[in-house]
Design a protein around this motif. Structure first.
Motif, PDB file in Angstrom:
ATOM      1  N   SER A 206      30.728  46.870  42.537  1.00 18.14           N
ATOM      2  CA  SER A 206      31.426  45.758  41.883  1.00 18.14           C
ATOM      3  C   SER A 206      30.661  45.327  40.643  1.00 18.14           C
ATOM      4  N   GLN A 207      31.401  45.098  39.542  1.00 17.60           N
ATOM      5  CA  GLN A 207      30.740  44.553  38.340  1.00 17.60           C
ATOM      6  C   GLN A 207      31.324  43.178  38.030  1.00 17.60           C
ATOM      7  N   CYS A 208      32.448  43.119  37.290  1.00 20.33           N
ATOM      8  CA  CYS A 208      33.008  41.787  37.007  1.00 20.33           C
ATOM      9  C   CYS A 208      33.579  41.164  38.280  1.00 20.33           C
ATOM     10  N   GLY A 209      33.973  41.990  39.235  1.00 15.14           N
ATOM     11  CA  GLY A 209      34.418  41.493  40.538  1.00 15.14           C
ATOM     12  C   GLY A 209      35.894  41.175  40.645  1.00 15.14           C
ATOM     13  N   PHE A 210      36.620  41.294  39.535  1.00 19.82           N
ATOM     14  CA  PHE A 210      38.031  40.892  39.591  1.00 19.82           C
ATOM     15  C   PHE A 210      38.839  41.756  40.569  1.00 19.82           C
ATOM     16  N   CYS A 211      38.555  43.026  40.540  1.00 23.46           N
ATOM     17  CA  CYS A 211      39.317  43.945  41.403  1.00 23.46           C
ATOM     18  C   CYS A 211      38.791  43.982  42.823  1.00 23.46           C
ATOM     19  N   THR A 212      37.564  43.440  43.024  1.00 21.07           N
ATOM     20  CA  THR A 212      36.822  43.690  44.266  1.00 21.07           C
ATOM     21  C   THR A 212      37.548  43.226  45.536  1.00 21.07           C
TER      22      THR A 212
ATOM     23  N   CYS B 171      40.183  49.736  38.923  1.00 22.27           N
ATOM     24  CA  CYS B 171      38.992  49.018  38.492  1.00 22.27           C
ATOM     25  C   CYS B 171      38.727  49.417  37.052  1.00 22.27           C
ATOM     26  N   ARG B 172      38.559  48.406  36.186  1.00 27.19           N
ATOM     27  CA  ARG B 172      38.398  48.781  34.777  1.00 27.19           C
ATOM     28  C   ARG B 172      36.935  48.821  34.380  1.00 27.19           C
ATOM     29  N   CYS B 173      36.000  48.412  35.245  1.00 24.95           N
ATOM     30  CA  CYS B 173      34.622  48.436  34.756  1.00 24.95           C
ATOM     31  C   CYS B 173      33.615  49.177  35.626  1.00 24.95           C
ATOM     32  N   THR B 174      33.740  49.164  36.938  1.00 29.02           N
ATOM     33  CA  THR B 174      32.677  49.765  37.745  1.00 29.02           C
ATOM     34  C   THR B 174      32.673  51.281  37.671  1.00 29.02           C
TER      35      THR B 174
HETATM   36  S1  FES Z   1      34.613  45.376  38.928  1.00 29.99           S
HETATM   37 FE1  FES Z   1      35.579  44.716  37.128  1.00 29.99          FE
HETATM   38  S2  FES Z   1      37.604  45.451  37.320  1.00 29.99           S
HETATM   39 FE2  FES Z   1      36.560  46.342  38.952  1.00 29.99          FE
END
Ligand code: FES
Ligand code: FAD
Ligand code: FES
Length: 494
Positions: A111-117, A148-151
């Motif tokens: 998880s990075q930004c956590g939005f999708c988590t 997920c757009r960032c992890t």
């Molecule tokens: S952790 Fe950022 S969109 Fe998945």
């Protein structure tokens, strides 16, 4: 006389909820986030694509409690009568520590930004309950409907592989409350019809399939909602007024799928996930196609009945069903009629369905061992994408090697799912050779005048349709030759 109830009742994270004011188009996601402030469940796309809104819905199948991941953004609140909704907030352990699925995602940097988590957590949770030690392939399939757009997906998959080392399924909160939840859901079954709202702004949940038939006779303008994977988007994307609404997803009698005398009968409420085991066993190519419809959440909600009833020219199941010679049972009041599925599709947005009539079941003759069957879907992405063109082929050869019967059906090539009559005629009675197939390929130009749109150009569609037929030939004839040999149509036609 059918009893009528004016409220819906369901469990939310183990607690009973009773609602008397339920707008027909209210989504589960809006209810959770706005009314209950359960904001762990996110809204990304509001159209069933990203999985950020994934929650589990438990329902009784017979007497067995089954949990499935669904997209709360396109699931209507009214459809949850008699269910158990589980959100990410319910995963926390009594001592406040993280659930194994969550802890694994933390430890493996999933998880990075956590939005999708939260959505990933719920999808992996659903998988872990079913398959505690899944293969990478099973994990990838379970995550088809989560973006997920960032992890990046590698750490998420690594986390998913490790979940069981953090604790067994027996330590899980849903396992602990399973018996109590089952008993409570059984107690909610009262056999009543639900009616909520006034005038047009009404929702109805029929008590049974017979009751559905009566309800629709009284409400010819009502929108029938099964899995809501199409209708949900009419509301969230097109702001369409769908009231009054009749929810049929909870009618157990429509969830039956059975095989008798070589025919598979699929009730209109059978979801893709429910249909998958039997279809994949009897018609493996059909099983592979189902795997490419949406993600798990969409397959858990969406029905084959809805895919047929919506009449879309790019619905994935009508062409293979037509190629297999499926029939459709429609019901209006107490009257039923069964028609060849291909006759149901009259024109763009036009089906042979009378007011008050509904789809009750589709019947699929299973291909015998002498029938070659294949279906292939062409789309820009492998997963979670809508068809640009789809070809389905069923062909039988006579003992002398000639083609005894051929049913070729395409999606994305015409205003409706459609058989390729001219191409079929070019095949039947002739030897199953490259030359015969090339004549059929040319005949496809008589059968179809595809359009260009955002999914594909007309030229691409026609080329894909032709090449799918060639592929069918190559895979069924044992002819290993290169495709290029058959490119010069004029020469072969002469
Ligand atoms: S952790 Fe950022 S969109 Fe998945
Ligand atoms: C993210 C996403 C991905 C998707 N991917 C695919 C895909 O790859 N391939 C594909 O083909 N589709 C896809 N779809 C579309 C959708 O999932 C299917 O068309 C699905 O089968 C619709 O079934 P449903 O039960 O959800 O129908 P609903 O949305 O409930 O209803 C669809 C239509 O059918 C009518 N209807 C439903 N049941 C009956 C009945 N028994 N009698 C009469 N009318 C009825 C409704 O009134 C409505 O007009 C996707 C949708 C989403 C959201
Ligand atoms: S918000 Fe994207 S699938 Fe529901």
């Amino acid at each position: 006389m059918t009893a009528i109830r004016h409220e819906i009742r369901f469990l939310l994270n183990g607690r009973k909820v009773t609602l008397t004011d339920v707008p027909p188009e209210r989504t589960l996601l809006d209810f959770l986030r706005i009314e209950r402030r359960l904001i762990g469940t996110k809204e990304g796309c509001a159209e069933g694509d990203c999985g950020a809104c994934t929650v589990l819905v438990g329902r009784l199948s017979g007497d067995t409690l089954v949990y499935e991941g669904v997209n709360a953004c396109i699931r209507f609140l009214g459809s949850l009568d008699g269910c158990h909704v589980v959100t990410v907030e319910h995963l926390k352990r009594p001592d406040g520590s993280l659930h194994p699925v969550q802890q694994a995602l933390v430890d493996f940097h999933g998880s990075q930004c956590g939005f999708c988590t939260p959505g990933f957590v719920m999808s992996l949770y659903a998988l872990w309950m079913r398959v505690p030690n899944p293969s990478e392939a099973a994990i990838e399939k379970a995550l088809q409907g989560n973006l997920c757009r960032c992890t990046g997906y590698a750490p998420i998959v690594r986390a998913a592989c490790a979940i069981s080392s953090y604790g067994g399924v027996d330590t899980d909160p849903l396992a602990a409350e399973r018996e109590a939840v089952t008993a409570e859901l059984k107690a909610l079954r009262d056999g009543a019809r639900v009616e909520i709202g006034q005038g047009r702004e009404r929702l109805v949940i029929p008590a049974s399939v017979d009751d559905l038939a009566h309800v629709l006779e009284a409400e010819p303008e009502a929108t029938v909602v099964a899995g809501s994977t199409d209708v949900g988007l009419w509301v969230t994307k097109f702001m369409r007024d769908i009231a009054p609404v009749v929810f049929i997803g909870g009618l157990e009698a429509l969830h039956t799928i059975s095989e008798k005398d070589g025919t598979l009968s699929i009730g209109a409420g059978v979801s893709y996930s429910e249909a998958f085991p039997l279809l994949a066993t009897h018609i493996p190519a059909f099983g592979r196609l189902i795997d490419r419809i949406g993600g798990d959440q969409v397959r858990n909600m969406g029905t084959i009945g809805g895919n047929i009833a919506n009449g879309s020219p790019i619905g994935d199941t009508p062409p293979p069903l037509i190629a297999l010679g499926a029939t459709l049972t429609l019901r209006k009041g107490d009257r039923r009629r069964t028609i060849p599925l291909e006759d149901f599709f009259i024109g763009y947005g036009q089906q042979d369905r009378q007011p008050c009539e509904f789809v009750e079941a589709v019947h699929v003759p299973l291909p015998d061992p002498n029938t070659h069957f294949a279906v292939w879907k062409i789309s820009k992405r492998r997963d979670e994408d809508i068809t640009a063109a789809l070809g389905a082929f069923a062909m039988k050869r006579a003992s002398d090697g000639t083609v005894a019967s051929a049913r070729l059906a395409y999606g994305g090539m015409a205003p409706t799912p459609k058989r390729a009559a001219a191409a079929e005629a070019a095949l039947v009675g002739n030897e199953w050779t490259r030359e015969t197939v090339e004549r059929a390929v040319i005949a496809l130009e008589q059968d179809f005048t595809p359009i260009s749109d955002m999914r594909a150009s007309a030229e691409y569609r026609m080329m894909a349709a032709k090449n799918l037929l060639r592929r069918f030939f190559l895979e069924t004839s044992g002819d290993p030759g290169p495709l290029e040999v058959a490119r010069d149509h004029k020469e072969i036609a002469a």
